[in-house]
Design a protein around this motif. Sequence first.
Motif, PDB file in Angstrom:
ATOM      1  N   GLN A 150      -6.397  13.615  -5.704  1.00  0.00           N
ATOM      2  CA  GLN A 150      -6.841  12.999  -6.967  1.00  0.00           C
ATOM      3  C   GLN A 150      -5.392  12.495  -8.019  1.00  0.00           C
ATOM      4  O   GLN A 150      -5.450  11.463  -8.493  1.00  0.00           O
ATOM      5  CB  GLN A 150      -7.768  13.732  -7.808  1.00  0.00           C
ATOM      6  CG  GLN A 150      -9.326  13.783  -7.067  1.00  0.00           C
ATOM      7  CD  GLN A 150      -9.907  14.974  -7.876  1.00  0.00           C
ATOM      8  OE1 GLN A 150      -9.812  15.591  -8.777  1.00  0.00           O
ATOM      9  NE2 GLN A 150     -11.235  15.191  -7.221  1.00  0.00           N
ATOM     10  N   GLN A 151      -4.883  13.535  -8.218  1.00  0.00           N
ATOM     11  CA  GLN A 151      -3.349  13.402  -8.923  1.00  0.00           C
ATOM     12  C   GLN A 151      -2.430  12.137  -8.153  1.00  0.00           C
ATOM     13  O   GLN A 151      -2.114  11.291  -9.189  1.00  0.00           O
ATOM     14  CB  GLN A 151      -2.521  14.565  -8.821  1.00  0.00           C
ATOM     15  CG  GLN A 151      -3.284  15.657  -9.901  1.00  0.00           C
ATOM     16  CD  GLN A 151      -2.455  16.828  -9.802  1.00  0.00           C
ATOM     17  OE1 GLN A 151      -0.959  16.735  -9.851  1.00  0.00           O
ATOM     18  NE2 GLN A 151      -3.026  18.128 -10.139  1.00  0.00           N
ATOM     19  N   MET A 152      -2.426  12.292  -6.976  1.00  0.00           N
ATOM     20  CA  MET A 152      -1.628  11.308  -6.213  1.00  0.00           C
ATOM     21  C   MET A 152      -2.303   9.566  -6.354  1.00  0.00           C
ATOM     22  O   MET A 152      -1.565   8.720  -6.549  1.00  0.00           O
ATOM     23  CB  MET A 152      -1.392  11.698  -4.977  1.00  0.00           C
ATOM     24  CG  MET A 152      -0.474  12.645  -4.698  1.00  0.00           C
ATOM     25  SD  MET A 152       1.138  12.825  -5.658  1.00  0.00           S
ATOM     26  CE  MET A 152       0.857  13.749  -6.959  1.00  0.00           C
ATOM     27  N   ARG A 153      -3.701   9.745  -6.237  1.00  0.00           N
ATOM     28  CA  ARG A 153      -4.295   8.438  -6.469  1.00  0.00           C
ATOM     29  C   ARG A 153      -4.091   7.837  -7.722  1.00  0.00           C
ATOM     30  O   ARG A 153      -4.028   6.641  -8.135  1.00  0.00           O
ATOM     31  CB  ARG A 153      -5.730   8.523  -6.286  1.00  0.00           C
ATOM     32  CG  ARG A 153      -6.072   8.902  -4.702  1.00  0.00           C
ATOM     33  CD  ARG A 153      -6.143   7.580  -4.011  1.00  0.00           C
ATOM     34  NE  ARG A 153      -6.643   7.927  -2.442  1.00  0.00           N
ATOM     35  CZ  ARG A 153      -6.427   6.840  -1.584  1.00  0.00           C
ATOM     36  NH1 ARG A 153      -5.912   5.753  -1.769  1.00  0.00           N
ATOM     37  NH2 ARG A 153      -6.971   7.312  -0.545  1.00  0.00           N
ATOM     38  N   ALA A 154      -4.046   8.867  -8.970  1.00  0.00           N
ATOM     39  CA  ALA A 154      -4.022   8.562 -10.187  1.00  0.00           C
ATOM     40  C   ALA A 154      -2.475   8.059 -10.563  1.00  0.00           C
ATOM     41  O   ALA A 154      -2.538   7.004 -11.240  1.00  0.00           O
ATOM     42  CB  ALA A 154      -4.254   9.764 -11.164  1.00  0.00           C
ATOM     43  N   LEU A 155      -1.528   8.499  -9.775  1.00  0.00           N
ATOM     44  CA  LEU A 155      -0.216   8.034 -10.052  1.00  0.00           C
ATOM     45  C   LEU A 155      -0.023   6.659  -9.336  1.00  0.00           C
ATOM     46  O   LEU A 155       0.653   5.891 -10.113  1.00  0.00           O
ATOM     47  CB  LEU A 155       0.862   9.063  -9.530  1.00  0.00           C
ATOM     48  CG  LEU A 155       1.277  10.164 -10.098  1.00  0.00           C
ATOM     49  CD1 LEU A 155       2.239  11.006  -9.174  1.00  0.00           C
ATOM     50  CD2 LEU A 155       1.895   9.903 -11.354  1.00  0.00           C
ATOM     51  N   GLY A 172       0.783   1.227 -10.060  1.00  0.00           N
ATOM     52  CA  GLY A 172       0.395   0.136  -9.344  1.00  0.00           C
ATOM     53  C   GLY A 172       1.232  -0.024  -8.118  1.00  0.00           C
ATOM     54  O   GLY A 172       1.784  -1.112  -7.740  1.00  0.00           O
ATOM     55  N   VAL A 173       1.660   1.136  -7.473  1.00  0.00           N
ATOM     56  CA  VAL A 173       2.741   0.959  -6.333  1.00  0.00           C
ATOM     57  C   VAL A 173       1.803   2.016  -5.302  1.00  0.00           C
ATOM     58  O   VAL A 173       1.115   2.818  -5.654  1.00  0.00           O
ATOM     59  CB  VAL A 173       3.945   1.539  -6.612  1.00  0.00           C
ATOM     60  CG1 VAL A 173       4.757   0.364  -7.346  1.00  0.00           C
ATOM     61  CG2 VAL A 173       3.894   2.948  -7.010  1.00  0.00           C
ATOM     62  N   GLN A 174       2.250   1.601  -4.008  1.00  0.00           N
ATOM     63  CA  GLN A 174       1.568   2.703  -3.079  1.00  0.00           C
ATOM     64  C   GLN A 174       2.695   3.691  -2.687  1.00  0.00           C
ATOM     65  O   GLN A 174       3.999   3.408  -2.050  1.00  0.00           O
ATOM     66  CB  GLN A 174       1.587   1.810  -1.640  1.00  0.00           C
ATOM     67  CG  GLN A 174       1.001   2.727  -0.529  1.00  0.00           C
ATOM     68  CD  GLN A 174       0.690   1.724   0.844  1.00  0.00           C
ATOM     69  OE1 GLN A 174       0.632   0.687   0.701  1.00  0.00           O
ATOM     70  NE2 GLN A 174       0.195   2.646   1.937  1.00  0.00           N
ATOM     71  N   ILE A 175       2.563   4.842  -3.098  1.00  0.00           N
ATOM     72  CA  ILE A 175       3.288   6.092  -2.856  1.00  0.00           C
ATOM     73  C   ILE A 175       3.254   6.667  -1.609  1.00  0.00           C
ATOM     74  O   ILE A 175       4.293   7.169  -0.897  1.00  0.00           O
ATOM     75  CB  ILE A 175       3.183   7.141  -3.865  1.00  0.00           C
ATOM     76  CG1 ILE A 175       3.245   6.469  -5.253  1.00  0.00           C
ATOM     77  CG2 ILE A 175       4.085   8.338  -3.636  1.00  0.00           C
ATOM     78  CD1 ILE A 175       2.752   7.497  -6.710  1.00  0.00           C
ATOM     79  N   PHE A 176       2.169   6.705  -0.978  1.00  0.00           N
ATOM     80  CA  PHE A 176       2.021   7.157   0.419  1.00  0.00           C
ATOM     81  C   PHE A 176       1.467   6.243   1.337  1.00  0.00           C
ATOM     82  O   PHE A 176       0.552   5.335   1.074  1.00  0.00           O
ATOM     83  CB  PHE A 176       1.072   8.492   0.214  1.00  0.00           C
ATOM     84  CG  PHE A 176       1.627   9.755  -0.586  1.00  0.00           C
ATOM     85  CD1 PHE A 176       2.083  10.512  -0.003  1.00  0.00           C
ATOM     86  CD2 PHE A 176       1.267   9.744  -2.129  1.00  0.00           C
ATOM     87  CE1 PHE A 176       2.689  11.398  -0.875  1.00  0.00           C
ATOM     88  CE2 PHE A 176       1.744  10.717  -2.611  1.00  0.00           C
ATOM     89  CZ  PHE A 176       2.499  11.767  -2.072  1.00  0.00           C
ATOM     90  N   ASP A 177       1.882   6.605   2.739  1.00  0.00           N
ATOM     91  CA  ASP A 177       1.513   5.713   3.889  1.00  0.00           C
ATOM     92  C   ASP A 177       0.243   6.582   4.288  1.00  0.00           C
ATOM     93  O   ASP A 177       0.553   7.608   5.174  1.00  0.00           O
ATOM     94  CB  ASP A 177       2.662   5.339   4.736  1.00  0.00           C
ATOM     95  CG  ASP A 177       1.905   4.712   6.239  1.00  0.00           C
ATOM     96  OD1 ASP A 177       0.789   4.440   6.042  1.00  0.00           O
ATOM     97  OD2 ASP A 177       2.825   4.514   7.119  1.00  0.00           O
ATOM     98  N   ARG A 178      -0.987   6.241   4.288  1.00  0.00           N
ATOM     99  CA  ARG A 178      -2.007   7.029   4.616  1.00  0.00           C
ATOM    100  C   ARG A 178      -2.440   6.494   5.866  1.00  0.00           C
ATOM    101  O   ARG A 178      -3.821   6.994   6.448  1.00  0.00           O
ATOM    102  CB  ARG A 178      -3.334   6.993   3.606  1.00  0.00           C
ATOM    103  CG  ARG A 178      -2.706   7.570   2.315  1.00  0.00           C
ATOM    104  CD  ARG A 178      -4.172   7.587   1.333  1.00  0.00           C
ATOM    105  NE  ARG A 178      -3.818   8.367   0.112  1.00  0.00           N
ATOM    106  CZ  ARG A 178      -2.812   8.189  -0.978  1.00  0.00           C
ATOM    107  NH1 ARG A 178      -2.450   6.896  -0.819  1.00  0.00           N
ATOM    108  NH2 ARG A 178      -2.818   8.655  -1.811  1.00  0.00           N
TER     109      ARG A 178
END
Length: 304
Positions: A34-39, A44-50
């Motif tokens: 949830q925290q990473m989705r919020a970041l 407005g950027v993709q932090i992780f390659d899911r």
Amino acid sequence: MSIRMLRTLIAIDDHKTFSAAADAVFVTHAAVSQQMRALEENWGVQIFDRTRRTPELTPVGRALVARAREVVRGYDQILPSVTGETGVSGEVALGALPTTLTTLVPQVISLLMARHPDVHVHLNPGLTTAMISQLERGALDVALITRPETLPPDLEFLEIAEEPVQLLASLETQSDDPLELLSSHSFIRFNRDAVVGHMIETWLQKKGIRVNETMELDSLEAISSMVHANLGVAMAPRRCVRVRNPLALKRLSLGTDAPVRRLGLAHRRDNPRSRILSELHNLCLRVIESASAVNAGPDRTTPE
């Protein structure tokens, strides 16, 4: 965005998975997600390659982690920079070489906690190269390492001892000539991934000595046991604090040009915990001084 979210992001980079990061920051796996989705939504950027089985940081995510470390480090320095440290307390992430875990480190931590009950030490064993990387990214506060040839400019090294490398041999061996023993017996190698292991290999090459290597270990206790069983000879540092009841072995000098391990505490120059770093350094010196007094006297056939 909050400092707590940035600490979670850094924990993911340090521990590689959301589950391990959750354990490190004491929240649930769901909370980390949830925290990473919020970041990602806030920035407005993709932090992780899911798309992968285990989410991985994108190039943008790696760049954000680097800046997040700077922000968190600056946040942690706000109060100490204004008020100064008035005591030795709090949590300390201490890295230590495996060769120190049964001798120097337990005594130092015991003295530290006896003198400063509010200190909580988190011990992280590792090799020098890996711990230097952890220091640079802020995963460790301080680490007991072997000084490498080159130290990153943002790290400071507080030397505590010099440990000359010596030859270990079984009492059953006939010769006391280290060069003869190296050429005529199987060789038990100290882990080459360790700085001292690299120093040993460099010395052997410089001397033109070809060894018959049979095993490679990173535990001095394991190396000593193998030598004691007459399975070969070994080269290892003479520890500044010896183990209790060491195995009886030949301990032979390699001469004036023997490799010497420089043992010390490394930390970031911008680390605000100057009081606790100074205390750790002083306690290391105190333990080593006490050990030297106990070990003073006739040389004995022991490796430690």
